[in-house]
Design a protein around this motif. Structure first.
Motif, mmCIF file in Angstrom:
data_model
loop_
_atom_site.group_PDB
_atom_site.id
_atom_site.type_symbol
_atom_site.label_atom_id
_atom_site.label_comp_id
_atom_site.label_asym_id
_atom_site.label_seq_id
_atom_site.Cartn_x
_atom_site.Cartn_y
_atom_site.Cartn_z
ATOM 1 N N SER A 274 3.123 -6.564 5.260
ATOM 2 C CA SER A 274 3.545 -5.851 6.465
ATOM 3 C C SER A 274 3.786 -4.384 6.126
ATOM 4 O O SER A 274 4.166 -4.052 4.995
ATOM 5 C CB SER A 274 4.827 -6.466 7.027
ATOM 6 N N PRO A 275 3.586 -3.483 7.079
ATOM 7 C CA PRO A 275 3.759 -2.061 6.773
ATOM 8 C C PRO A 275 5.135 -1.722 6.204
ATOM 9 O O PRO A 275 5.235 -0.969 5.234
ATOM 10 C CB PRO A 275 3.528 -1.386 8.128
ATOM 11 N N GLU A 276 6.180 -2.281 6.778
ATOM 12 C CA GLU A 276 7.530 -1.945 6.312
ATOM 13 C C GLU A 276 7.697 -2.276 4.830
ATOM 14 O O GLU A 276 8.173 -1.459 4.044
ATOM 15 C CB GLU A 276 8.565 -2.704 7.140
ATOM 16 N N SER A 277 7.270 -3.476 4.442
ATOM 17 C CA SER A 277 7.416 -3.905 3.054
ATOM 18 C C SER A 277 6.430 -3.177 2.146
ATOM 19 O O SER A 277 6.798 -2.677 1.073
ATOM 20 C CB SER A 277 7.200 -5.414 2.952
ATOM 21 N N ALA A 278 5.159 -3.133 2.566
ATOM 22 C CA ALA A 278 4.131 -2.534 1.712
ATOM 23 C C ALA A 278 4.362 -1.045 1.515
ATOM 24 O O ALA A 278 4.194 -0.523 0.400
ATOM 25 C CB ALA A 278 2.751 -2.778 2.317
ATOM 26 N N PHE A 279 4.754 -0.343 2.553
ATOM 27 C CA PHE A 279 4.981 1.108 2.430
ATOM 28 C C PHE A 279 6.117 1.401 1.460
ATOM 29 O O PHE A 279 6.068 2.373 0.698
ATOM 30 C CB PHE A 279 5.285 1.723 3.790
ATOM 31 N N ALA A 280 7.160 0.552 1.483
ATOM 32 C CA ALA A 280 8.278 0.749 0.558
ATOM 33 C C ALA A 280 7.805 0.555 -0.891
ATOM 34 O O ALA A 280 8.190 1.324 -1.783
ATOM 35 C CB ALA A 280 9.406 -0.224 0.881
ATOM 36 N N LEU A 281 6.952 -0.461 -1.126
ATOM 37 C CA LEU A 281 6.411 -0.680 -2.474
ATOM 38 C C LEU A 281 5.513 0.475 -2.909
ATOM 39 O O LEU A 281 5.564 0.920 -4.055
ATOM 40 C CB LEU A 281 5.606 -1.978 -2.507
ATOM 41 N N ILE A 282 4.682 0.932 -1.985
ATOM 42 C CA ILE A 282 3.788 2.044 -2.306
ATOM 43 C C ILE A 282 4.591 3.273 -2.697
ATOM 44 O O ILE A 282 4.271 3.969 -3.669
ATOM 45 C CB ILE A 282 2.862 2.344 -1.101
ATOM 46 N N VAL A 287 1.871 3.871 -5.562
ATOM 47 C CA VAL A 287 0.578 3.209 -5.490
ATOM 48 C C VAL A 287 -0.486 4.197 -5.024
ATOM 49 O O VAL A 287 -0.268 4.964 -4.079
ATOM 50 C CB VAL A 287 0.634 1.992 -4.538
ATOM 51 N N THR A 288 -1.638 4.164 -5.676
ATOM 52 C CA THR A 288 -2.719 5.101 -5.350
ATOM 53 C C THR A 288 -3.944 4.431 -4.740
ATOM 54 O O THR A 288 -4.715 5.075 -4.026
ATOM 55 C CB THR A 288 -3.168 5.866 -6.611
ATOM 56 N N VAL A 289 -4.149 3.134 -5.037
ATOM 57 C CA VAL A 289 -5.370 2.440 -4.604
ATOM 58 C C VAL A 289 -5.005 1.047 -4.109
ATOM 59 O O VAL A 289 -4.146 0.378 -4.697
ATOM 60 C CB VAL A 289 -6.393 2.310 -5.760
ATOM 61 N N THR A 290 -5.658 0.612 -3.048
ATOM 62 C CA THR A 290 -5.500 -0.765 -2.596
ATOM 63 C C THR A 290 -6.736 -1.174 -1.819
ATOM 64 O O THR A 290 -7.571 -0.339 -1.463
ATOM 65 C CB THR A 290 -4.229 -0.946 -1.738
ATOM 66 N N GLY A 291 -6.843 -2.481 -1.558
ATOM 67 C CA GLY A 291 -7.933 -3.027 -0.763
ATOM 68 C C GLY A 291 -7.378 -3.823 0.397
ATOM 69 O O GLY A 291 -6.464 -4.638 0.215
ATOM 70 N N LEU A 292 -7.913 -3.583 1.598
ATOM 71 C CA LEU A 292 -7.412 -4.225 2.808
ATOM 72 C C LEU A 292 -8.570 -4.750 3.643
ATOM 73 O O LEU A 292 -9.686 -4.236 3.556
ATOM 74 C CB LEU A 292 -6.616 -3.224 3.661
ATOM 75 N N VAL A 293 -8.306 -5.756 4.467
ATOM 76 C CA VAL A 293 -9.260 -6.128 5.501
ATOM 77 C C VAL A 293 -9.064 -5.171 6.673
ATOM 78 O O VAL A 293 -8.027 -4.508 6.807
ATOM 79 C CB VAL A 293 -9.091 -7.587 5.948
ATOM 80 N N ASN A 294 -10.071 -5.124 7.527
ATOM 81 C CA ASN A 294 -10.096 -4.156 8.615
ATOM 82 C C ASN A 294 -8.849 -4.234 9.492
ATOM 83 O O ASN A 294 -8.219 -3.218 9.808
ATOM 84 C CB ASN A 294 -11.366 -4.396 9.450
ATOM 85 N N ALA A 295 -8.472 -5.449 9.902
ATOM 86 C CA ALA A 295 -7.336 -5.608 10.807
ATOM 87 C C ALA A 295 -6.052 -5.080 10.180
ATOM 88 O O ALA A 295 -5.247 -4.408 10.843
ATOM 89 C CB ALA A 295 -7.177 -7.073 11.196
ATOM 90 N N LEU A 296 -5.839 -5.361 8.889
ATOM 91 C CA LEU A 296 -4.618 -4.907 8.224
ATOM 92 C C LEU A 296 -4.629 -3.394 8.061
ATOM 93 O O LEU A 296 -3.583 -2.733 8.204
ATOM 94 C CB LEU A 296 -4.477 -5.587 6.864
ATOM 95 N N ALA A 297 -5.787 -2.827 7.772
ATOM 96 C CA ALA A 297 -5.873 -1.371 7.663
ATOM 97 C C ALA A 297 -5.489 -0.705 8.971
ATOM 98 O O ALA A 297 -4.810 0.337 8.984
ATOM 99 C CB ALA A 297 -7.283 -0.961 7.247
ATOM 100 N N LYS A 298 -5.879 -1.296 10.094
ATOM 101 C CA LYS A 298 -5.522 -0.720 11.392
ATOM 102 C C LYS A 298 -4.028 -0.864 11.665
ATOM 103 O O LYS A 298 -3.394 0.053 12.210
ATOM 104 C CB LYS A 298 -6.338 -1.379 12.503
ATOM 105 N N VAL A 299 -3.453 -2.007 11.265
ATOM 106 C CA VAL A 299 -2.005 -2.197 11.446
ATOM 107 C C VAL A 299 -1.246 -1.152 10.640
ATOM 108 O O VAL A 299 -0.282 -0.534 11.135
ATOM 109 C CB VAL A 299 -1.594 -3.623 11.024
ATOM 110 N N TRP A 300 -1.655 -0.940 9.392
ATOM 111 C CA TRP A 300 -0.990 0.066 8.564
ATOM 112 C C TRP A 300 -1.125 1.456 9.183
ATOM 113 O O TRP A 300 -0.173 2.248 9.175
ATOM 114 C CB TRP A 300 -1.593 0.064 7.160
ATOM 115 N N THR A 301 -2.300 1.762 9.681
ATOM 116 C CA THR A 301 -2.512 3.093 10.258
ATOM 117 C C THR A 301 -1.641 3.289 11.480
ATOM 118 O O THR A 301 -1.019 4.352 11.647
ATOM 119 C CB THR A 301 -3.995 3.281 10.626
#
Length: 550
Positions: A274-282, A287-301
């Protein structure tokens, strides 16, 4: 005493389709294949960067030297308990440091991990155990309320070759995974390895039938990970976030965990993307690099508009799993990351991706170019004949890291491979023949992802691209519903972004976009979310099943 078990099941190479000798020699001469075991990725990193942080999760972190030591202990304990070189072991752990420990411990013992995903349940695991002849299973105790020990008991009851269960956490009636790490002894019966033999078994990501097993060899997967890291321009200063299930090819070796290790980069694991959790980890780990599926990339954006902590350290986000529209690609570039790589690949091998430094037109309008100079691609028509340069057709591939046959799947192999060894991807593509996009691939759909309406064939992916262009639609799947007059009618299953629209309004919009009348939806079905497969793709079978439910 006879066990009633097929002795061929214990032979790792029974049902394995190796690379033809002439092509294998060509890849060795080119320097792609180096004859190294897959676990040498860790031992090499531990020798070169012993004190660098290798892996991190919310509970623990290990340096490369520490991870190497833990892998040795696990390997020794496994061999002491009878796990032999070549034995297949189902590995189903969530994203964590223990996943990395288990992966390398199994590899170092000479075992062959079967890379199960956390969402797989009895049907899939029993199938994997049966096909692979697995002798052991590694699982957590409970995750999100699901008890994997109950699953393990059912598998033991129905799969006579499966004799060991190791549980990370409370083992219940099974063996404790954590106690393996305390074992003090040598790795027994360490056998010489064949770099052309299977190192691990990935699972296919199809949405029909049970997944097939994909044997990746030591030679081809070391090359896969190493070349991906180079193509992504990774260095020891990078930090990679595993946000997708770690057992999937994308976050495992493209470049993922394994590719990161080849350059001494740190890997951070999270089970909460989830953005809240992942952004805090990043932010915490830069964090400099990651791989996402399309739907998750849009949620993060989208979340970048309101989350207080933003992922400002990201320099490259790979997006794959489904084709992005140019509008989606620009949206992610503008809102999430200055570096976007579209990746079109498959666990079966072949990888295409856009590179850093590619023109923006290429990044947003293509799904990349082949990773290896020795990747071979053909685009063919329905009769199997090569199409003219730049024309659409089915993509057929072979190369130094693409499988030559599914594991123990003769019937599937007869359908999936051409007589000269090209893998039939089932993807409809065009390869650009000129201009700045020359040699780059555009994915235009799936060969079988079509709707037959009133004698007309409608491309589901083409319609979905039009649907996603509507500002009120966040996600969409075009599926076929049975119709006694038309044969199949078109249903647009959509997730609205807020404001809703009617079917008439949607079709007026499609008419303004020039969509043919026979390609417009007959049914508009609002949904709260679109069900996904274990690897993050829209599961259209479940969409149809949900729509049919009373």
């Amino acid at each position: 005493m006879s066990t009633g078990l097929d002795p061929k099941q214990s032979d790792l190479t029974a049902g394995f389709v190796p690379f033809p000798p002439d092509r294998a020699e060509e890849y060795r001469r080119a320097g792609y294949w180096t004859g190294r075991p897959l676990d040498s990725i860790l031992s090499g990193a531990a020798a070169q960067w012993p004190d660098r942080t290798a892996v991190v999760d919310p509970d623990v972190s290990y340096t490369f030297a520490e991870l190497d030591t833990h892998a040795d202990r696990i390997a020794a304990a496994l061999t002491d308990r009878g796990i032999a070189a070549g034995d297949r072991v189902l590995l189903q752990l969530p994203n964590s440091v223990q996943f990395a420990v288990a992966l390398f411990g199994l590899l170092r013992a000479g075992a062959v991990p079967v890379m199960c995903l956390p969402g797989h349940r009895y049907a899939e695991l029993s199938h994997f155990a049966d096909v692979s002849g697995a002798v052991a299973l590694v699982v957590p105790d409970k995750v999100a309320g699901f008890d994997y020990r109950d699953l393990a008991q059912g598998l033991l009851n129905d799969n006579p070759r499966l004799t060991h269960v190791f549980v990370d956490g409370d083992p219940g009636p099974f063996q404790s995974w954590s106690q393996l790490a305390d074992f003090d002894g040598p790795i027994r019966n360490r056998a010489s390895f064949d770099p052309g033999a299977p190192a691990l078994l990935l699972v296919s990501g199809g949405t029909t039938g049970l997944p097939k097993l994909i044997a990746r060899t030591h030679d081809d997967y070391v090359y896969n990970a190493t070349a991906c890291a180079q193509a992504c321009e990774m260095t020891g200063d990078d930090v990679y976030l595993v946000a997708l299930p770690a057992g999937h090819n994308f976050p495992l070796g493209c470049p993922g965990l394994l590719g990161s290790m080849t350059v001494g980069a740190t890997t951070v694991f999270t089970s909460d993307p989830s953005p809240e959790s992942a952004f805090a980890l990043i932010d915490r780990h830069k964090v400099t690099v990651t791989g996402l599926v399309n739907a998750l990339a849009k949620v993060w954006t989208q979340a970048c508009e309101w989350e207080p902590v933003l992922p400002t350290s990201l320099r490259l986000v790979q997006v794959g799993g489904s084709r992005m529209t140019p509008e989606e690609a620009r949206y992610i570039l503008d809102g999430l990351t200055p570096g976007l790589s579209q990746i079109f690949g498959m666990a079966e091998g072949m990888l295409n991706f856009t590179r850093l430094g590619d023109p923006i037109d290429v990044v947003v309008n293509t799904q990349g170019r082949p990773m290896s100079p020795h990747d071979e691609m053909r685009v063919v028509d329905d009769a199997g004949a090569d199409v003219a340069p730049g024309e659409e057709g089915e993509l057929l591939v072979r190369g130094p890291y693409t499988l030559n046959g599914y594991y123990r799947a003769d019937e599937a192999n007869a359908r999936s491979f051409s007589p000269d060894g090209f893998y039939r991807t089932g993807d409809r593509v065009r390869i650009f023949a000129g201009g700045p996009r020359a040699g780059y691939v555009e994915v235009t759909g799936r060969i079988k992802d079509v709707i037959h309406r009133g004698g007309e064939t409608v491309s589901a992916s083409d319609l979905e691209e039009h649907l996603l262009a509507h500002p009120a639609i966040y996600a969409a799947a075009a599926v076929a519903l049975p119709d006694e007059y038309l044969g199949e009618k078109i249903c647009a299953a959509v997730v609205f972004s807020g404001t809703t629209i009617t079917l008439a309004e949607l079709n007026q919009f499609l008419d303004e976009r020039g969509v043919s009348a026979h390609s417009r939806p007959d049914v508009l079905a609002p949904m709260s979310t679109l069900p996904k497969t274990a690897v993050g793709k829209v599961d259209k079978k479940k969409v149809v099943a949900q729509l049919a439910a009373p």
